[in-house]
Design a protein around this motif. Structure first.
Motif, PDB file in Angstrom:
ATOM      1  N   ASP A   1     -48.094 -51.447  62.482  1.00  0.00           N
ATOM      2  CA  ASP A   1     -47.116 -52.450  62.419  1.00  0.00           C
ATOM      3  C   ASP A   1     -47.717 -53.832  62.780  1.00  0.00           C
ATOM      4  O   ASP A   1     -47.184 -54.945  62.190  1.00  0.00           O
ATOM      5  N   GLY A   2     -49.087 -53.781  63.182  1.00  0.00           N
ATOM      6  CA  GLY A   2     -50.035 -55.042  63.014  1.00  0.00           C
ATOM      7  C   GLY A   2     -50.276 -55.255  61.640  1.00  0.00           C
ATOM      8  O   GLY A   2     -50.087 -56.593  61.037  1.00  0.00           O
ATOM      9  N   SER A   3     -51.042 -54.331  61.423  1.00  0.00           N
ATOM     10  CA  SER A   3     -52.009 -54.520  59.801  1.00  0.00           C
ATOM     11  C   SER A   3     -50.876 -54.873  58.916  1.00  0.00           C
ATOM     12  O   SER A   3     -51.134 -55.473  57.774  1.00  0.00           O
TER      13      SER A   3
ATOM     14  N   ASN B   1     -45.921 -49.096  66.783  1.00  0.00           N
ATOM     15  CA  ASN B   1     -46.053 -48.983  68.286  1.00  0.00           C
ATOM     16  C   ASN B   1     -45.888 -50.135  68.930  1.00  0.00           C
ATOM     17  O   ASN B   1     -46.182 -50.352  70.149  1.00  0.00           O
TER      18      ASN B   1
ATOM     19  N   THR C   1     -47.798 -52.812  69.210  1.00  0.00           N
ATOM     20  CA  THR C   1     -48.900 -53.308  69.680  1.00  0.00           C
ATOM     21  C   THR C   1     -50.328 -53.373  68.678  1.00  0.00           C
ATOM     22  O   THR C   1     -50.041 -52.732  67.727  1.00  0.00           O
TER      23      THR C   1
ATOM     24  N   GLY D   1     -63.112 -53.118  57.540  1.00  0.00           N
ATOM     25  CA  GLY D   1     -62.354 -53.119  58.887  1.00  0.00           C
ATOM     26  C   GLY D   1     -61.406 -54.456  58.716  1.00  0.00           C
ATOM     27  O   GLY D   1     -60.647 -54.967  59.660  1.00  0.00           O
TER      28      GLY D   1
ATOM     29  N   GLY E   1     -53.106 -51.706  68.653  1.00  0.00           N
ATOM     30  CA  GLY E   1     -53.470 -50.577  69.675  1.00  0.00           C
ATOM     31  C   GLY E   1     -54.884 -50.368  69.555  1.00  0.00           C
ATOM     32  O   GLY E   1     -55.444 -50.302  70.428  1.00  0.00           O
ATOM     33  N   ALA E   2     -55.553 -50.911  68.515  1.00  0.00           N
ATOM     34  CA  ALA E   2     -57.034 -50.737  68.251  1.00  0.00           C
ATOM     35  C   ALA E   2     -57.608 -51.708  69.343  1.00  0.00           C
ATOM     36  O   ALA E   2     -58.738 -51.272  69.873  1.00  0.00           O
TER      37      ALA E   2
ATOM     38  N   THR F   1     -55.215 -48.154  62.847  1.00  0.00           N
ATOM     39  CA  THR F   1     -56.461 -48.529  63.347  1.00  0.00           C
ATOM     40  C   THR F   1     -56.539 -47.911  64.612  1.00  0.00           C
ATOM     41  O   THR F   1     -57.787 -47.796  64.934  1.00  0.00           O
ATOM     42  N   SER F   2     -55.693 -47.410  65.258  1.00  0.00           N
ATOM     43  CA  SER F   2     -55.788 -46.629  66.620  1.00  0.00           C
ATOM     44  C   SER F   2     -55.580 -45.210  66.560  1.00  0.00           C
ATOM     45  O   SER F   2     -55.540 -44.446  67.494  1.00  0.00           O
TER      46      SER F   2
HETATM   47  N1  TPP Z   1     -57.734 -59.650  61.295  1.00  0.00           N
HETATM   48  C1  TPP Z   1     -58.217 -59.144  60.429  1.00  0.00           C
HETATM   49  C2  TPP Z   1     -58.069 -59.634  58.763  1.00  0.00           C
HETATM   50  N2  TPP Z   1     -59.123 -58.043  60.434  1.00  0.00           N
HETATM   51  C3  TPP Z   1     -58.962 -57.365  61.499  1.00  0.00           C
HETATM   52  N3  TPP Z   1     -59.647 -56.120  61.601  1.00  0.00           N
HETATM   53  C4  TPP Z   1     -58.336 -58.173  62.794  1.00  0.00           C
HETATM   54  C5  TPP Z   1     -57.675 -59.261  62.342  1.00  0.00           C
HETATM   55  C6  TPP Z   1     -58.353 -57.512  64.215  1.00  0.00           C
HETATM   56  N4  TPP Z   1     -57.735 -56.240  64.209  1.00  0.00           N
HETATM   57  C7  TPP Z   1     -58.328 -55.137  64.239  1.00  0.00           C
HETATM   58  S1  TPP Z   1     -57.304 -53.745  64.419  1.00  0.00           S
HETATM   59  C8  TPP Z   1     -56.130 -54.854  64.869  1.00  0.00           C
HETATM   60  C9  TPP Z   1     -56.482 -56.037  65.043  1.00  0.00           C
HETATM   61  C10 TPP Z   1     -55.667 -57.342  64.838  1.00  0.00           C
HETATM   62  C11 TPP Z   1     -54.738 -54.181  65.481  1.00  0.00           C
HETATM   63  C12 TPP Z   1     -54.150 -53.495  64.283  1.00  0.00           C
HETATM   64  O1  TPP Z   1     -53.014 -53.119  64.846  1.00  0.00           O
HETATM   65  P1  TPP Z   1     -51.985 -51.957  63.998  1.00  0.00           P
HETATM   66  O2  TPP Z   1     -51.892 -52.202  62.723  1.00  0.00           O
HETATM   67  O3  TPP Z   1     -50.524 -52.355  64.739  1.00  0.00           O
HETATM   68  O4  TPP Z   1     -52.560 -50.577  64.644  1.00  0.00           O
HETATM   69  P2  TPP Z   1     -52.990 -50.008  65.855  1.00  0.00           P
HETATM   70  O5  TPP Z   1     -54.127 -50.341  66.108  1.00  0.00           O
HETATM   71  O6  TPP Z   1     -51.927 -50.270  66.623  1.00  0.00           O
HETATM   72  O7  TPP Z   1     -52.986 -48.328  65.466  1.00  0.00           O
END
Ligand code: TPP
Length: 525
Positions: free
Chosen positions: A425-427, A452, A454, A398, A456-457, A374-375
């Motif tokens: 790594d969050g998603s 990463n 974190t 989203g 990030g987004a 997402t970032s």
């Molecule tokens: N929960 C859900 C179901 N959908 C969301 N969009 C969020 C929480 C809020 N959210 C949007 S982007 C994000 C979160 C928690 C971070 C995702 O992190 P990652 O997958 O590590 O990607 P990065 O942003 O680091 O590239």
């Protein structure tokens, strides 16, 4: 009743059932004919997103079977994406025995018809067993009508044993035909507007890709010699990213978007809502002197737009007619795109732009990317060379948890194109159980985890919203290789360009599901 319902599903090509069962669903599943396949997912969010990925790639409806209210509830977060990707998902759930629902016995889906109502296009629990097949038929036709979208049907499990009325068979070969197209006069008005424009611009959305209208869009852009942007918050790629007209993705803030379009007098938006803004950046909707025309096949999209004139019409047909009829402009041709931006990684971990450049070199040109990183959007669009229909999918609302399972569903739908999931790594954690389905059904998807450490987004948003350091922004200490292996998927961890390229090539050759965890840098904090 289950026999004729399966006949109906077969007649509509719905012989793949994505599901997670419970007691209420067993009577339906016990009648499943041999020519059907049941794709088991371990969590309903993953089940729904796998079905979504499958439907996005086939362009057809997909059938989902969930467990009562609890299973349906687990799927509802994922369903928000399907609403905005216009995915015709036939979501069904088992219900308790009719005579006991009112008592709210275990696993009753109380008021089932309203459970998903704000999200789905149509929702129902048949009023009696005899009406189950007709309700299912209505659900399928409703989901597939223009302005496509998911529908929901709850079926009490004692209905399946009931006898179907003989006339039910008439459902099997009924068709619902759509025929609307713009009138000659409406087309003439649009042609006049485009030909009379001094500096027209095209803004394309996911429905162009969904309707296989990409080549018509190219022809129109070339005849107009106009720049093309992708509408904000894109869930698909409607235009070749290395075409001279391609200008990238419009920013998702009101003021930023209108500033980007400054100088254009006619803005033709096709196959996108006007607009899916994200960050709130107030300002003028349009640059001074601009007129916006919106072509969509979704009446809801047309009605809720806050500005512009809309035409509700089929996307491919309209683009085809416009591209064929418009007179070629004598404006100066647009210059070919600049070279890809330079990339490189310093220190430990890969810069995401570098990772995408390596992928561009190593992956097949017709690969399908399912993106939930997402970032890294700007780097992705700058580095990738996408030219074929159906090359890119991102969660349309989203909602995280789409990417990993949708990649699995997409690969199941198209064994001939390699599907590569690019997952943060969050998603990854929201849909991680789909790894098991990939392993179980030998679906040779490649999942790249951009690690990463974190969210990030959210770090990016904390700057826009000026919220500083908040709790819950980091996700250190997750070992995706071990998780993958636990689910039966081979995995490796890399942190250099050479190792990443080697891992991608090995995954492509493996013909089995593979996860590659890549340590990536996060430079925006
Ligand atoms: N929960 C859900 C179901 N959908 C969301 N969009 C969020 C929480 C809020 N959210 C949007 S982007 C994000 C979160 C928690 C971070 C995702 O992190 P990652 O997958 O590590 O990607 P990065 O942003 O680091 O590239």
């Amino acid at each position: 009743m289950s026999e004729v319902t399966y006949d109906l599903l077969r007649a509509r090509g719905l012989t793949t059932v994505f599901g997670n069962p419970g007691s209420n669903e067993l009577p339906f599943l016990s009648g499943m004919p041999d020519d059907f396949r049941y794709i088991l997912g371990l969590h309903e969010g993953a089940v729904l997103s796998m079905a979504d990925g499958y439907s996005l790639v086939t362009g057809e409806a997909a059938f989902v079977n969930l467990h009562a209210a609890s299973g349906s509830g687990n799927a509802m977060g994922a369903l928000t994406n399907s609403v905005y990707s216009h995915s015709p998902l036939i979501v069904t759930a088992g219900q308790q025995v009719r005579s006991t629902i009112g008592q709210e016995v275990m696993l009753s889906n109380v008021d089932a018809g309203t459970l998903m109502r704000p999200l789905v296009k149509w929702s129902s629990e048949p009023t009696c067993a005899e009406d189950v097949p007709r309700t299912m038929s209505q659900a399928i036709h409703t989901a597939l009508q223009p302005g496509r979208g998911p529908v929901y049907v709850s079926v009490p499990y004692d209905d399946w044993a009931a006898e179907a009325p003989a006339e039910t068979a008439r459902l099997l070969d009924r068709e619902v035909h759509g025929a609307a197209a713009l009138s000659g006069g409406q087309i003439g008005d649009l042609i006049d507007l485009l030909e009379g424009a001094t500096n027209p611009a095209l803004v394309l959305g996911p429905a162009v890709d969904a309707d296989h209208a990409n080549a018509h869009a190219v022809q129109l852009a070339e005849k107009l010699r106009a720049p093309v942007w992708i509408a904000p918050s894109p869930s698909r790629c409607p235009f070749p990213t290395r075409h001279p007209s391609f200008r990238g993705v419009l920013p998702a803030g009101i003021a930023d978007l209108s500033q980007t379009l400054a100088g254009h007098d006619v803005i033709l938006v096709v196959g996108a809502p006007v607009f899916r803004y994200h960050q709130y950046v107030p300002g003028k909707y349009l640059p001074d002197g601009a007129r916006l025309i919106h072509i969509t096949d979704d009446p809801g999209e047309a009605a809720r737009a806050p500005f512009g004139d809309a035409y509700v019409a089929p996307i491919a047909n309209t683009l085809d007619v416009l591209a064929t009829m418009v007179t070629a402009s004598d404006r100066a041709p647009l210059a070919p795109p600049a070279d890809f931006p330079e990339v490189g990684s310093t220190g430990s971990g890969l810069d995401p732009a570098h990772l995408f450049a390596l992928l561009r070199g190593a992956a097949p040109h017709d690969a399908i990317y399912v993106n939930e990183s997402t970032s890294t959007g700007d780097a992705f669009w700058a580095q990738m060379d996408l030219s074929q229909q159906g090359s890119y999918y991102f969660p349309a609302s989203g909602g995280l948890g789409f990417g990993l399972p949708a990649a699995v569903g997409a690969q199941l739908a198209d064994p001939h194109r390699q599907v590569i999931g690019l997952i943060g790594d969050g998603s990854a954690n929201y849909g991680i159980t789909a790894l098991w389905t990939a392993a179980r059904f030998k679906i040779p998807v490649i999942i790249v985890i951009l690690k990463n450490g974190t969210y990030g987004a959210l770090r990016g948003f904390s700057k826009i919203l000026n919220t500083g350091e908040t709790p819950g922004l980091d996700v250190p200490g997750i070992d995706f290789v071990q998780i993958a292996e636990g689910y039966g998927v081979r995995g490796s961890a890399v942190d250099t360009a050479e190792d990443f390229t080697t891992a991608v090539k090995s995954a492509l050759a493996a013909g089995e599901p593979t996860l590659i965890e890549v340590r990536t840098t996060f430079g925006q904090s």
